[in-house]
Design a protein around this motif. Structure first.
Motif, PDB file in Angstrom:
ATOM      1  N   ARG A 140       0.816  -1.222   0.000  1.00  0.00           N
ATOM      2  CA  ARG A 140       0.000   0.000   0.000  1.00  0.00           C
ATOM      3  C   ARG A 140       0.849   1.271   0.000  1.00  0.00           C
ATOM      4  NH1 ARG A 140      -5.423  -1.469   3.479  1.00  0.00           N
ATOM      5  NH2 ARG A 140      -5.526  -3.662   2.900  1.00  0.00           N
ATOM      6  N   ILE A 141       1.848   1.268  -0.877  1.00  0.00           N
ATOM      7  CA  ILE A 141       2.768   2.411  -0.951  1.00  0.00           C
ATOM      8  C   ILE A 141       2.909   2.862  -2.404  1.00  0.00           C
ATOM      9  CG2 ILE A 141       5.185   3.127  -0.711  1.00  0.00           C
ATOM     10  CD1 ILE A 141       5.376   1.277   1.712  1.00  0.00           C
ATOM     11  N   PHE A 142       2.854   4.162  -2.587  1.00  0.00           N
ATOM     12  CA  PHE A 142       3.180   4.788  -3.863  1.00  0.00           C
ATOM     13  C   PHE A 142       4.377   5.683  -3.599  1.00  0.00           C
ATOM     14  CE2 PHE A 142       2.329   8.629  -6.622  1.00  0.00           C
ATOM     15  CZ  PHE A 142       2.784   8.044  -7.788  1.00  0.00           C
ATOM     16  N   SER A 143       5.460   5.505  -4.342  1.00  0.00           N
ATOM     17  CA  SER A 143       6.690   6.236  -4.016  1.00  0.00           C
ATOM     18  C   SER A 143       7.383   6.750  -5.268  1.00  0.00           C
ATOM     19  CB  SER A 143       7.648   5.340  -3.228  1.00  0.00           C
ATOM     20  OG  SER A 143       7.907   4.145  -3.930  1.00  0.00           O
TER      21      SER A 143
ATOM     22  N   LEU B 290      -5.312   6.840  -6.389  1.00  0.00           N
ATOM     23  CA  LEU B 290      -4.996   5.413  -6.464  1.00  0.00           C
ATOM     24  C   LEU B 290      -5.724   4.642  -5.364  1.00  0.00           C
ATOM     25  CD1 LEU B 290      -1.167   5.679  -7.201  1.00  0.00           C
ATOM     26  CD2 LEU B 290      -2.900   4.774  -8.766  1.00  0.00           C
ATOM     27  N   SER B 291      -5.856   5.257  -4.193  1.00  0.00           N
ATOM     28  CA  SER B 291      -6.579   4.626  -3.086  1.00  0.00           C
ATOM     29  C   SER B 291      -8.041   4.405  -3.456  1.00  0.00           C
ATOM     30  CB  SER B 291      -6.491   5.491  -1.828  1.00  0.00           C
ATOM     31  OG  SER B 291      -5.154   5.638  -1.388  1.00  0.00           O
ATOM     32  N   ARG B 292      -8.666   5.428  -4.040  1.00  0.00           N
ATOM     33  CA  ARG B 292     -10.072   5.307  -4.416  1.00  0.00           C
ATOM     34  C   ARG B 292     -10.274   4.236  -5.494  1.00  0.00           C
ATOM     35  NH1 ARG B 292      -9.547  10.924  -3.718  1.00  0.00           N
ATOM     36  NH2 ARG B 292      -9.176  11.287  -5.940  1.00  0.00           N
ATOM     37  N   ALA B 293      -9.359   4.197  -6.449  1.00  0.00           N
ATOM     38  CA  ALA B 293      -9.518   3.255  -7.558  1.00  0.00           C
ATOM     39  C   ALA B 293      -9.252   1.813  -7.145  1.00  0.00           C
ATOM     40  CB  ALA B 293      -8.580   3.639  -8.701  1.00  0.00           C
TER      41      ALA B 293
ATOM     42  N   ARG C  29      -8.166   0.393  -1.513  1.00  0.00           N
ATOM     43  CA  ARG C  29      -7.329   0.230  -0.320  1.00  0.00           C
ATOM     44  C   ARG C  29      -6.533   1.516  -0.099  1.00  0.00           C
ATOM     45  NH1 ARG C  29      -2.951  -4.380  -1.397  1.00  0.00           N
ATOM     46  NH2 ARG C  29      -4.856  -5.622  -1.546  1.00  0.00           N
ATOM     47  N   GLN C  30      -6.217   1.819   1.151  1.00  0.00           N
ATOM     48  CA  GLN C  30      -5.527   3.058   1.478  1.00  0.00           C
ATOM     49  C   GLN C  30      -4.061   2.974   1.056  1.00  0.00           C
ATOM     50  OE1 GLN C  30      -6.910   5.881   2.614  1.00  0.00           O
ATOM     51  NE2 GLN C  30      -4.908   6.819   2.283  1.00  0.00           N
ATOM     52  N   ILE C  31      -3.677   3.848   0.154  1.00  0.00           N
ATOM     53  CA  ILE C  31      -2.297   3.882  -0.337  1.00  0.00           C
ATOM     54  C   ILE C  31      -1.635   5.161   0.140  1.00  0.00           C
ATOM     55  CG2 ILE C  31      -0.857   4.004  -2.404  1.00  0.00           C
ATOM     56  CD1 ILE C  31      -2.996   2.305  -3.805  1.00  0.00           C
ATOM     57  N   SER C  32      -0.482   5.022   0.736  1.00  0.00           N
ATOM     58  CA  SER C  32       0.260   6.171   1.264  1.00  0.00           C
ATOM     59  C   SER C  32       1.379   6.560   0.301  1.00  0.00           C
ATOM     60  CB  SER C  32       0.861   5.831   2.631  1.00  0.00           C
ATOM     61  OG  SER C  32      -0.146   5.485   3.552  1.00  0.00           O
ATOM     62  N   TYR C  33       1.608   7.874   0.213  1.00  0.00           N
ATOM     63  CA  TYR C  33       2.735   8.338  -0.597  1.00  0.00           C
ATOM     64  C   TYR C  33       3.983   8.426   0.273  1.00  0.00           C
ATOM     65  CZ  TYR C  33       5.892  10.957  -3.505  1.00  0.00           C
ATOM     66  OH  TYR C  33       6.995  11.327  -4.221  1.00  0.00           O
ATOM     67  N   VAL C  34       5.083   7.855  -0.226  1.00  0.00           N
ATOM     68  CA  VAL C  34       6.369   7.899   0.470  1.00  0.00           C
ATOM     69  C   VAL C  34       7.410   8.445  -0.507  1.00  0.00           C
ATOM     70  CG1 VAL C  34       8.177   6.572   1.609  1.00  0.00           C
ATOM     71  CG2 VAL C  34       5.765   5.926   1.924  1.00  0.00           C
ATOM     72  N   GLN C  35       8.023   9.574  -0.147  1.00  0.00           N
ATOM     73  CA  GLN C  35       9.026  10.169  -1.028  1.00  0.00           C
ATOM     74  C   GLN C  35      10.335   9.395  -0.929  1.00  0.00           C
ATOM     75  OE1 GLN C  35       9.893  14.301  -0.319  1.00  0.00           O
ATOM     76  NE2 GLN C  35      11.481  14.391  -1.908  1.00  0.00           N
ATOM     77  N   ILE C  36      10.883   9.006  -2.078  1.00  0.00           N
ATOM     78  CA  ILE C  36      12.181   8.342  -2.122  1.00  0.00           C
ATOM     79  C   ILE C  36      13.264   9.413  -1.989  1.00  0.00           C
ATOM     80  CG2 ILE C  36      13.726   6.873  -3.475  1.00  0.00           C
ATOM     81  CD1 ILE C  36      11.248   5.955  -5.046  1.00  0.00           C
ATOM     82  N   PRO C  37      14.201   9.264  -1.046  1.00  0.00           N
ATOM     83  CA  PRO C  37      15.264  10.269  -0.911  1.00  0.00           C
ATOM     84  C   PRO C  37      16.093  10.379  -2.192  1.00  0.00           C
ATOM     85  CG  PRO C  37      15.201   8.811   0.991  1.00  0.00           C
ATOM     86  CD  PRO C  37      14.301   8.210  -0.027  1.00  0.00           C
ATOM     87  N   LEU C  38      16.454  11.602  -2.541  1.00  0.00           N
ATOM     88  CA  LEU C  38      17.241  11.809  -3.758  1.00  0.00           C
ATOM     89  C   LEU C  38      18.578  11.075  -3.706  1.00  0.00           C
ATOM     90  CD1 LEU C  38      16.670  15.562  -4.695  1.00  0.00           C
ATOM     91  CD2 LEU C  38      15.998  13.547  -6.002  1.00  0.00           C
ATOM     92  N   GLU C  39      19.166  10.975  -2.541  1.00  0.00           N
ATOM     93  CA  GLU C  39      20.450  10.279  -2.440  1.00  0.00           C
ATOM     94  C   GLU C  39      20.304   8.800  -2.763  1.00  0.00           C
ATOM     95  OE1 GLU C  39      23.413  11.621  -2.330  1.00  0.00           O
ATOM     96  OE2 GLU C  39      22.248  13.480  -2.441  1.00  0.00           O
ATOM     97  N   THR C  40      19.163   8.229  -2.407  1.00  0.00           N
ATOM     98  CA  THR C  40      18.910   6.831  -2.760  1.00  0.00           C
ATOM     99  C   THR C  40      18.805   6.689  -4.273  1.00  0.00           C
ATOM    100  OG1 THR C  40      17.720   6.464  -0.687  1.00  0.00           O
ATOM    101  CG2 THR C  40      17.315   4.895  -2.471  1.00  0.00           C
ATOM    102  N   VAL C  41      18.114   7.630  -4.914  1.00  0.00           N
ATOM    103  CA  VAL C  41      17.982   7.618  -6.370  1.00  0.00           C
ATOM    104  C   VAL C  41      19.345   7.806  -7.026  1.00  0.00           C
ATOM    105  CG1 VAL C  41      16.960   8.790  -8.340  1.00  0.00           C
ATOM    106  CG2 VAL C  41      15.636   8.500  -6.248  1.00  0.00           C
ATOM    107  N   ARG C  42      20.139   8.716  -6.474  1.00  0.00           N
ATOM    108  CA  ARG C  42      21.440   9.033  -7.056  1.00  0.00           C
ATOM    109  C   ARG C  42      22.370   7.822  -7.074  1.00  0.00           C
ATOM    110  NH1 ARG C  42      21.794  13.701  -5.019  1.00  0.00           N
ATOM    111  NH2 ARG C  42      21.281  14.844  -6.911  1.00  0.00           N
ATOM    112  N   GLN C  43      22.217   6.935  -6.117  1.00  0.00           N
ATOM    113  CA  GLN C  43      23.047   5.731  -6.087  1.00  0.00           C
ATOM    114  C   GLN C  43      22.751   4.810  -7.265  1.00  0.00           C
ATOM    115  OE1 GLN C  43      22.425   3.925  -2.235  1.00  0.00           O
ATOM    116  NE2 GLN C  43      23.112   5.751  -1.139  1.00  0.00           N
TER     117      GLN C  43
END
Length: 284
Positions: free
Chosen positions: A160-163, A215-218, A221-235
């Motif tokens: 239940r995560i959108f990131s 996305l939750s409505r469609a 189920r309850q979907i939470s937004y979680v921001q991916i840290p830029l440093e994680t992306v940069r790796q």
């Protein structure tokens, strides 16, 4: 000369954007010549059943492109984001110039110039400039983010995560792939309005938090937004990190009201998602 007498060559015809464009052009009565590197693909058979002429060609092979463009009125040019994207895009534009194509539509990406200036996704801006330098009678369309991509790796229904690497309050511009094809068909149908123009095509603009709520409505189920840290992306990808930082800092540029005036049937995210709800439910 009517549409059925005018040939439009669609590159990338077995992909998402090219396929959508070919479908809409065929539905509106154009003679579509679809370019494919591999004629054994199932998408090729589908194109033929729909009425398209399919020819073999490779974006990196100038001779095959020139052969495919014989007698062509218009060209829809789109390339994947690969190492030789610039070469492919320039080859297609140069072959179109040599063939005397009367309307060249190049599908670029939103904020092409801004991203080029930070050293990200540079191919699309370089191809845009080459098209202009050749003096092609052209329309440059810049597509915003695909709604379809939001149902890919960014969405984890099981947890239940959108990131994504964007802040939750950043409004992301979106368009459905099918609407890209519809808009491209509109451009070919109205050359007087679009030749010589560059415009970004987007149908909706929602914050990441609003996207998670939709996305939750469609999905039911309850979907939470979680921001991916830029440093994680940069790796994983320095380029993707730069792109994410650029859009976090206000890099979006589409004029959605203009796009909607030109094509009122553009789907907003809720409408498009409603058509995908069964896909989401089956994935649970």
């Amino acid at each position: 000369m009517n549409k059925t007498d005018k040939i439009i060559l669609v590159t990338g015809a077995t992909g998402q954007q090219g396929g959508a464009t070919a479908r809409h052009l065929l539905a509106e009565g154009w003679h579509v010549r679809a370019l494919s590197r591999d004629l054994s693909k199932p998408q090729v058979a589908a194109l033929r059943r729909a009425g398209a002429e399919v020819v073999q060609g490779d974006h990196a092979d100038r001779a095959s492109l020139e052969a495919a463009m014989q007698g062509v009125y218009g060209v829809y040019s789109v390339q994947p984001h690969v190492a030789d994207e610039t070469l492919q895009g320039k080859n297609i534009a140069e072959a179109a110039k040599a063939a005397g194509v009367q309307h060249f539509v190049y599908m670029s990406g939103e904020s092409a110039e801004g991203l080029y200036r930070i050293g990200a996704n540079i191919s699309k801006w370089e191809i845009e400039q080459h098209v202009k330098a050749l003096g092609l009678p052209a329309t440059i369309l810049r597509a915003s983010g695909f709604m379809e991509s939001l149902l890919g790796p960014f969405l984890d229904l099981a947890n239940r995560i959108f990131s994504m690497p964007l802040r939750p309050d950043v409004a992301m511009n979106l368009i459905a792939v099918d609407d890209i094809g519809a808009f491209a068909a509109l451009v070919f149908a109205k050359p007087g309005e679009f030749l010589g123009k560059t415009m970004t095509v987007a149908a909706d603009s929602l914050t990441l938090a609003q996207i998670a709520a939709a996305l939750s409505r469609a999905s039911g189920r309850q979907i939470s937004y979680v921001q991916i840290p830029l440093e994680t992306v940069r790796q994983q990808s320095e380029e993707f990190a730069r792109v994410s930082e650029f859009f976090n800092n206000g890099g979006y540029e589409a004029d959605i009201s203009l796009a909607r005036r030109l094509y009122p049937a553009l789907m907003d995210f809720e409408t498009w998602l409603g058509r995908q709800s069964q896909v989401l439910l089956r994935a649970q």
